[in-house]
Design a protein around this motif. Structure first.
Motif, PDB file in Angstrom:
ATOM      1  N   SER A 233       6.312   6.987   4.228  1.00  0.00           N
ATOM      2  CA  SER A 233       5.313   6.052   3.723  1.00  0.00           C
ATOM      3  C   SER A 233       4.090   6.085   4.623  1.00  0.00           C
ATOM      4  O   SER A 233       4.212   6.261   5.840  1.00  0.00           O
ATOM      5  CB  SER A 233       5.896   4.637   3.669  1.00  0.00           C
ATOM      6  OG  SER A 233       4.932   3.713   3.178  1.00  0.00           O
ATOM      7  N   ARG A 234       2.912   5.914   4.016  1.00  0.00           N
ATOM      8  CA  ARG A 234       1.664   5.868   4.778  1.00  0.00           C
ATOM      9  C   ARG A 234       0.907   4.595   4.433  1.00  0.00           C
ATOM     10  O   ARG A 234       0.755   4.241   3.267  1.00  0.00           O
ATOM     11  CB  ARG A 234       0.779   7.079   4.469  1.00  0.00           C
ATOM     12  CG  ARG A 234       1.346   8.419   4.901  1.00  0.00           C
ATOM     13  CD  ARG A 234       0.287   9.509   4.733  1.00  0.00           C
ATOM     14  NE  ARG A 234       0.785  10.803   5.158  1.00  0.00           N
ATOM     15  CZ  ARG A 234       1.279  11.718   4.339  1.00  0.00           C
ATOM     16  NH1 ARG A 234       1.341  11.454   3.044  1.00  0.00           N
ATOM     17  NH2 ARG A 234       1.702  12.879   4.789  1.00  0.00           N
ATOM     18  N   SER A 235       0.410   3.939   5.461  1.00  0.00           N
ATOM     19  CA  SER A 235      -0.474   2.787   5.277  1.00  0.00           C
ATOM     20  C   SER A 235      -1.300   2.626   6.544  1.00  0.00           C
ATOM     21  O   SER A 235      -0.751   2.679   7.655  1.00  0.00           O
ATOM     22  CB  SER A 235       0.312   1.498   5.017  1.00  0.00           C
ATOM     23  OG  SER A 235      -0.568   0.376   5.021  1.00  0.00           O
ATOM     24  N   SER A 236      -2.593   2.444   6.392  1.00  0.00           N
ATOM     25  CA  SER A 236      -3.451   2.249   7.560  1.00  0.00           C
ATOM     26  C   SER A 236      -3.528   0.787   7.965  1.00  0.00           C
ATOM     27  O   SER A 236      -4.271   0.437   8.887  1.00  0.00           O
ATOM     28  CB  SER A 236      -4.862   2.805   7.283  1.00  0.00           C
ATOM     29  OG  SER A 236      -4.784   4.214   7.103  1.00  0.00           O
ATOM     30  N   ASP A 237      -2.748  -0.068   7.300  1.00  0.00           N
ATOM     31  CA  ASP A 237      -2.605  -1.471   7.687  1.00  0.00           C
ATOM     32  C   ASP A 237      -1.339  -1.590   8.532  1.00  0.00           C
ATOM     33  O   ASP A 237      -0.228  -1.438   8.026  1.00  0.00           O
ATOM     34  CB  ASP A 237      -2.521  -2.336   6.432  1.00  0.00           C
ATOM     35  CG  ASP A 237      -2.486  -3.829   6.746  1.00  0.00           C
ATOM     36  OD1 ASP A 237      -2.071  -4.196   7.864  1.00  0.00           O
ATOM     37  OD2 ASP A 237      -2.875  -4.622   5.873  1.00  0.00           O
ATOM     38  N   PHE A 238      -1.514  -1.847   9.821  1.00  0.00           N
ATOM     39  CA  PHE A 238      -0.347  -1.861  10.708  1.00  0.00           C
ATOM     40  C   PHE A 238       0.600  -3.017  10.408  1.00  0.00           C
ATOM     41  O   PHE A 238       1.795  -2.940  10.718  1.00  0.00           O
ATOM     42  CB  PHE A 238      -0.800  -1.909  12.171  1.00  0.00           C
ATOM     43  CG  PHE A 238      -1.264  -0.581  12.691  1.00  0.00           C
ATOM     44  CD1 PHE A 238      -0.351   0.359  13.155  1.00  0.00           C
ATOM     45  CD2 PHE A 238      -2.610  -0.250  12.707  1.00  0.00           C
ATOM     46  CE1 PHE A 238      -0.760   1.592  13.627  1.00  0.00           C
ATOM     47  CE2 PHE A 238      -3.035   0.975  13.172  1.00  0.00           C
ATOM     48  CZ  PHE A 238      -2.115   1.906  13.636  1.00  0.00           C
ATOM     49  N   SER A 239       0.104  -4.093   9.803  1.00  0.00           N
ATOM     50  CA  SER A 239       1.019  -5.172   9.414  1.00  0.00           C
ATOM     51  C   SER A 239       1.957  -4.691   8.304  1.00  0.00           C
ATOM     52  O   SER A 239       3.122  -5.112   8.238  1.00  0.00           O
ATOM     53  CB  SER A 239       0.234  -6.404   8.966  1.00  0.00           C
ATOM     54  OG  SER A 239      -0.535  -6.131   7.805  1.00  0.00           O
TER      55      SER A 239
END
Length: 317
Positions: A233-239
């Motif tokens: 999974s990729r997300s640039s939101d660290f939360s």
């Protein structure tokens, strides 16, 4: 004698790439910019630009002049800063570009202090903030869209300071391995244990998007451990990444300041056997750091960074 204003126009052309863009940034017309460049060439006695397709590019002489122009314009900025300090006043709005976790942990506390200081403040400050990743923030600084960039670099992914700029270190933070406790138990990793990343070669990974430097840091750290991470999974939101770790979706490498204040579930955090750290620092155009408002903002950022560093030291025992 060379005209400083024409040197500045040449420097803007080098920065913005086209006559039209440089003219817009300088609040001039494109013909006026072209005329000033032609006059500069007559003063120099050599061509400073040449046609490249439908655009202009600098000749070696033009590049040489731009390198000197950076120094001259920096000295002029310093002189303006010194005069402003003598006058004893601020300079109005300071425009800041900062990556998300720095905006949350450093800029927000500073903003709170600025609002609370009122008339008792040493220097009157007004802030504008745009959230940008370091490369974009440095480009904004280069284009003079912002006055100060808050950026970062990793030990495995250093970052060069652009020409004509100066940097000030704020803090260093560790990059931590984040696992669900059950995941850690299956791998035989105890609470808080230092981990060799090679033990995670068969695990699913959660990363920011490939456009971020954090993604490249993870690729390099895992590569040094002998494997390519299998990204689930990729997300640039660290939360979001933290929530996914807490849900048991996989492993993540997280700079400490990216962790949300309220972690949404069980997470086991581990230092790395081969440590990776992230250095946070400010970058400003040479000379402008002496402006009273930017200098005062720098002091406030240093105070906020010192408080963050103290929290990190307490966590590390």
């Amino acid at each position: 004698m060379l005209d400083v204003r024409r040197l500045q126009i040449l420097q803007y052309l080098a920065t913005y790439g086209t006559v039209a863009a440089a003219a817009q940034a300088l609040h001039l017309t494109a013909p006026a910019v072209s005329q000033q460049l032609a006059t500069l060439e007559r003063e120099v006695g050599l061509p400073v630009v040449e046609k490249h397709g439908r655009t202009l590019r600098l000749t070696p002489v033009g590049e040489l002049l731009v390198s000197h122009a950076e120094i001259v314009l920096s000295d002029l900025a310093s002189a303006e800063s010194d005069l402003e300090a003598i006058r004893g006043g601020g300079r109005g709005i300071v425009r800041i570009a900062a990556f998300a976790s720095a905006a949350r942990t450093l800029i927000a506390p500073v903003w709170n202090r600025v609002l609370g200081a009122g008339e008792e403040a040493e220097v009157s400050l007004m802030l504008e903030l745009v959230e940008q990743e370091p490369d974009a923030a440095l480009e904004s600084l280069r284009r003079r869209d912002v006055d100060l960039a808050v950026v970062h670099a990793y030990t495995v992914l250093p970052r060069d300071v652009p020409p004509g700029c100066e940097q000030t270190k704020l803090l260093e933070e560790p990059v931590l391995l984040a696992l669900h406790p059950d995941h850690a138990t299956r791998l035989g990793i105890g609470p808080g244990e230092t981990v060799d990343l090679g033990r995670l070669s068969g695990s699913p990974w959660l990363t920011p998007g490939p456009e971020t430097s954090c993604y490249e840091m993870i690729q390099r750290a895992c590569g040094a451990a002998g494997f390519v991470p299998a990204v689930r999974s990729r997300s640039s939101d660290f939360s979001v990444l933290t929530a996914l770790v807490a849900a048991g979706a996989g492993a993540a490498l997280l700079p400490r300041l990216t962790l949300p204040d309220a972690i949404p579930g069980p997470i086991s955090l581990h230092p790395l056997l081969h440590p990776v750290t992230r250095t946070v620092y400010t970058v400003s155009r040479s000379g402008t750091s002496r402006r009273p408002d930017i200098r005062h903002l720098g002091k406030l950022l240093q105070q906020a960074a010192t408080e963050c560093a103290e929290i990190l030291r307490e966590e590390n025992g």
